[in-house]
Enzyme design. Structure first.
Site, short mmCIF file in Angstrom:
data_model
loop_
_atom_site.label_atom_id
_atom_site.label_comp_id
_atom_site.label_asym_id
_atom_site.label_seq_id
_atom_site.Cartn_x
_atom_site.Cartn_y
_atom_site.Cartn_z
N TYR A 52 0.83 -1.23 0.00
CA TYR A 52 0.00 0.00 0.00
C TYR A 52 0.85 1.26 0.00
O TYR A 52 0.48 2.28 -0.59
CB TYR A 52 -1.00 -0.05 1.16
CG TYR A 52 -2.08 -1.06 0.91
CD1 TYR A 52 -1.98 -2.37 1.39
CD2 TYR A 52 -3.14 -0.75 0.07
CE1 TYR A 52 -2.94 -3.31 1.08
CE2 TYR A 52 -4.10 -1.70 -0.25
CZ TYR A 52 -3.99 -2.98 0.25
OH TYR A 52 -4.93 -3.92 -0.09
N ILE A 89 -9.70 3.12 -4.25
CA ILE A 89 -9.14 3.69 -3.01
C ILE A 89 -8.24 4.89 -3.34
O ILE A 89 -7.62 5.45 -2.45
CB ILE A 89 -8.39 2.60 -2.21
CG1 ILE A 89 -7.22 1.99 -2.99
CG2 ILE A 89 -9.37 1.52 -1.76
CD1 ILE A 89 -6.41 0.97 -2.17
N HIS A 105 -14.67 0.83 -0.39
CA HIS A 105 -13.52 -0.03 -0.06
C HIS A 105 -12.41 0.75 0.63
O HIS A 105 -11.26 0.28 0.69
CB HIS A 105 -12.97 -0.69 -1.33
CG HIS A 105 -13.90 -1.73 -1.88
ND1 HIS A 105 -13.80 -2.21 -3.17
CD2 HIS A 105 -14.97 -2.36 -1.34
CE1 HIS A 105 -14.75 -3.12 -3.37
NE2 HIS A 105 -15.48 -3.21 -2.29
#
Ligand code: BV8
Length: 224
Positions: A52, A89, A105
């Protein structure tokens, strides 16, 4: 006219954000199901955080495209009669001018502290496990909904789908639930349904109309 628009990775593709499918199901070299789960995080927290961190960092290199901007124009016209829900996202809808975006999400630019249950805006890295700015404990994870976790805002999403006159899906493969089931719920309550996607999605047969092509071309034409 009450409209619900659902977007997926395909709306950000022309901005340079890789989609889940186009990279043969890989994101940054990982199968999404292998890293976007609580189990993966428990087993290899640093690797998942780094996955991420990379995607958060890459947001600096991408810009909203005409599809994002067109949906922001639609919000200016429709106001609260438009409900925009995204599986993405990234922050491209907001940077394209949308002010009401339901991130079902979660968001790359938010971190969630499991110690104090606080959510904070986060642009840096998490793989060095920094302390939470609210409680000081090092329990920050991406504020992103993983497989097996409950998507955000489902009550409001369902309420909007039940009252919609039109449901439009943009740039999604229809591979992930519950988002993939929204078209059926909207149609069951009498909404017209429109798919705007590069190719027929897995759920294309549920739509009353489908237009295939790039979101950057299709969405502005549909909005105008
Ligand atoms: C839940 C955040 C319970 C993380 C993501 C068996 C059957 C049915 C369901 C399940 C099942 N087993 C498990 C489940 C449930 C599971 C699921 O659906 N699994 C799948 C794999 C079968 N779902 C969950 O676990 C969800 N939670 O169900 O909880 C519940 C439900 C309701 C109420 C209470 C409790 C949580 C799922 C969330 C996972 N997190 N993202 C991250 O991003 O790292 S999913 C992630 O992958 C994305 O968010 C997105 O949703 C998905 C990718 O889908 P798309 O966005 O559609 O992207 P994709 O690449 O697939 O497609 C892109 C499309 O764009 C393509 O069609 C392409 O042609 C098109 N395109 C490309 N370029 C363009 C374009 N279109 C236009 N223009 C272009 N230029």
């Amino acid at each position: 006219m009450r409209i619900v628009v659902l977007t997926g990775a395909g709306i950000s593709a022309e901005s340079g954000v890789p989609t889940f499918r186009d990279a043969d199901g890989l994101w940054e070299g990982h199968r999404i199901e292998d890293v976007a789960t609580p189990e993966a995080y428990e087993a290899q927290p640093t690797a998942v955080q780094r996955f991420y961190d990379e995607r958060r960092k890459s947001l600096k290199n991408v810009e909203p495209n005409p599809a994002h901007v067109a949906l922001a124009r639609l919000e200016e016209v429709l106001g609260d009669d438009l409900f925009l829900v995204t599986q993405n996202i990234d922050d491209l809808h907001e940077r394209g001018g949308s002010t009401q975006v339901a991130h079902m999400h979660g968001e790359l630019l938010k971190a969630w502290c499991r110690a104090c249950d606080g959510r904070v805006h986060w642009t840096g890295e998490l793989s060095d496990f920094p302390p939470c700015p609210r409680c000081g404990v090092s329990e920050l994870r991406p504020d992103v909904v993983w497989f097996g976790e409950i998507p955000y805002g489902m009550d409001e999403i369902q309420r909007r789908l039940l009252r919609a006159d039109l449901f439009v899906s943009v740039g999604t493969s229809g591979a992930v639930y519950p988002a993939a089931g929204f078209v059926q719920l909207a149609a069951s309550c009498g909404a017209k349904t429109l798919e705007l996607n590069l190719e027929p999605s897995e759920g294309t047969h549920f739509f009353s109309e489908a237009r295939h092509g790039r979101a950057g071309d299709l969405v502005p034409v549909w909005v105008d």
